[in-house]
Write an enzyme that holds these catalytic residues in place. Structure first.
Site, PDB file in Angstrom:
ATOM      1  N   LYS A   5       5.649  -3.320   0.198  1.00  0.00           N
ATOM      2  CA  LYS A   5       4.342  -3.450   0.347  1.00  0.00           C
ATOM      3  C   LYS A   5       4.421  -1.627   0.338  1.00  0.00           C
ATOM      4  CE  LYS A   5       0.135  -4.238   0.325  1.00  0.00           C
ATOM      5  NZ  LYS A   5      -0.193  -5.843   0.530  1.00  0.00           N
TER       6      LYS A   5
HETATM    7  N1  GLU Z   1      -2.020  -5.856  -3.655  1.00  0.00           N
HETATM    8  C1  GLU Z   1      -2.504  -7.310  -3.676  1.00  0.00           C
HETATM    9  C2  GLU Z   1      -2.685  -8.649  -3.016  1.00  0.00           C
HETATM   10  O1  GLU Z   1      -1.693  -7.691  -1.583  1.00  0.00           O
HETATM   11  C3  GLU Z   1      -1.405  -7.353  -5.271  1.00  0.00           C
HETATM   12  C4  GLU Z   1      -0.750  -7.494  -5.292  1.00  0.00           C
HETATM   13  C5  GLU Z   1       0.073  -7.441  -6.241  1.00  0.00           C
HETATM   14  O2  GLU Z   1      -0.306  -7.745  -7.223  1.00  0.00           O
HETATM   15  O3  GLU Z   1       1.598  -7.388  -6.200  1.00  0.00           O
HETATM   16  O4  GLU Z   1      -1.661  -9.705  -2.973  1.00  0.00           O
END
Ligand code: GLU
Length: 423
Positions: A111
């Site tokens: 993240k």
């Molecule tokens: N931001 C989204 C999540 O928290 C998508 C993450 C992604 O597709 O890599 O799941």
């Protein structure tokens, strides 16, 4: 070896660690594995200098955390928000590890984000910031290293800026490094709706196992961004009555039900106002959505909205977590004692990352699927994962969150064991 348990001052990280340790201990995971998975592989902090429109330079702080790459490349979004810091990113990266593991897709967890307020920035400022950030994290991202995606306040446009910057740096088109791209530029049909569609699918599966018809259900949805919108639309299409929607400026409530297509059209026509000024039959603006009288509550905005202070006021019988971490552990305990069932975030909102996996697979093969193919596959995986967690929770007489954690941790632990320590 006995391991000291990490604690954190950041509430989200502390929660992520507590949830992990609790489940790991209950599974009797070895202390070595607890030590490995209780830490992140990499926490990167970068400075992001941006020339603002007035000519001044502002240096933003950005982050990318890779919690685990045991199963595959780190995967997870990048958010633009004033509250972003490295601990928050780590908490969310851990959550991504469990989310991808539970989903059965070949990724670890990551993240990132930039601490900024995109609401007060011009498109050009945001573009310069996105490009500078992409260049800063370039050494650690890659199709087989770490694949970021949209998150809070980022979407297709930011992914294009990121991808374009890195493609230029590499001298070749790099479609597999970012997912959540627009359909016109290496994106996938179905990806935009995927998270909300998956969240609603979990809500509908839950209604099925508790023997309720969606037509008899009143739904409240907190947050009317990408996730909230498609959750609302899918629940409405299934026959449920959406009695409340909300954004940061207020809650729009109508006991007669809100016409979601009208609300979406309003947003389309008034992008700046968002829902401000929206009206519908019987509609009133109220202050709080958490304590609203409804059957199923979908928190699809930010973390910590159901907590020790208000969990006893929740009237919904079921909560489906569209956002990441919307219920604090204290709130969770109160809800559990009150018999309120919570479908945990990393199951409920995994449609987004499963959709990202589909996009990545299509980018790698250069062959794009029709939307119904995408939705069929997504629905199949979501339903299967819901059933797995529900059945596991029932058989062990534990809540769904604990069951989901245990199933997810098990898969990562198995791979770490298989591969050995020197990852
Ligand atoms: N931001 C989204 C999540 O928290 C998508 C993450 C992604 O597709 O890599 O799941």
């Amino acid at each position: 070896m006995s391991v000291t348990r990490r604690t954190a001052t950041n509430v989200l990280l502390d929660t992520a660690l507590k949830n992990f340790y609790g489940a790991a201990e209950e599974m009797r995971l070895s202390e070595d594995l607890i030590a490995i998975l209780g830490n992140s592989e990499r926490r990167l902090e970068v400075s992001v200098p941006v020339e603002m429109d007035d000519g001044s330079i502002h240096v933003f702080k950005g982050y990318r955390v890779q919690h685990s790459t045991a199963i595959g490349p780190a995967k997870g979004g990048i958010r633009f928000h004033p509250d972003v810091d490295v601990d928050e990113c780590e908490a969310l990266a851990m959550l991504m590890t469990w989310k991808c593991s539970l989903a059965g897709i070949p990724y670890g967890g990551g993240k990132g984000g930039i601490s900024c307020n995109p609401q007060v920035m011009s498109p050009k400022e945001k573009e310069r910031m996105s490009r500078a950030f992409a260049a800063r994290i370039a050494p650690i991202v890659g199709t087989w290293k770490d694949v970021p995606a949209p998150d809070v306040n980022t979407g297709g446009q930011e992914m294009v800026w990121f991808m374009d910057t890195i493609s230029k740096m590499h001298g070749q088109v790099e479609p597999g490094i970012f997912t959540g791209k627009p359909i016109s530029y290496w994106g996938s049909k179905g990806r935009t709706a995927a998270t909300g569609y998956g969240v609603a699918t979990c809500g509908l599966e839950l209604l099925k196992v508790v023997g309720k018809d969606p037509k008899d259900i009143r739904v409240a949805i907190q947050g009317f961004g990408n996730v909230g919108q498609y959750t609302a639309l899918t629940m409405e299409e299934a026959g449920a009555k959406v009695v409340a929607i909300s954004n940061t400026r207020g809650v729009y409530y109508s006991p007669k039900g809100i016409d979601i297509k009208k609300a979406l059209a309003y947003i389309e026509e008034h992008p700046r106002e968002r829902l401000e000024g929206f009206t519908c039959d019987g509609c009133e603006k109220i202050d709080d959505i958490v304590s609203l009288d409804c059957d199923m509550f979908f928190p699809c905005a930010l973390e910590g909205v159901v907590n020790a202070k208000n969990a006893d006021q929740v009237k919904a019988k079921w909560i489906v977590e569209g956002a990441n971490g919307p219920v604090t552990p204290e709130g969770d305990e109160i809800l559990d004692k009150r018999g309120i069932i919570v479908v945990p975030d990393f199951l409920a909102n995994s449609g987004g990352v499963i959709g990202s996996y589909f996009e990545w697979a299509q980018d790698l093969s250069g062959y794009f699927w029709p939307e119904d193919e995408y939705n069929k596959r997504l629905m199949h995986i979501m339903k299967g994962n819901f059933k797995l967690v529900w059945d596991y929770a029932q058989s062990k007489k534990i809540k769904m969150r604990r069951a989901a954690f245990m199933a997810a941790i098990q898969r990562v632990a198995d791979v770490v064991r298989l591969r050995g320590v020197f990852l």
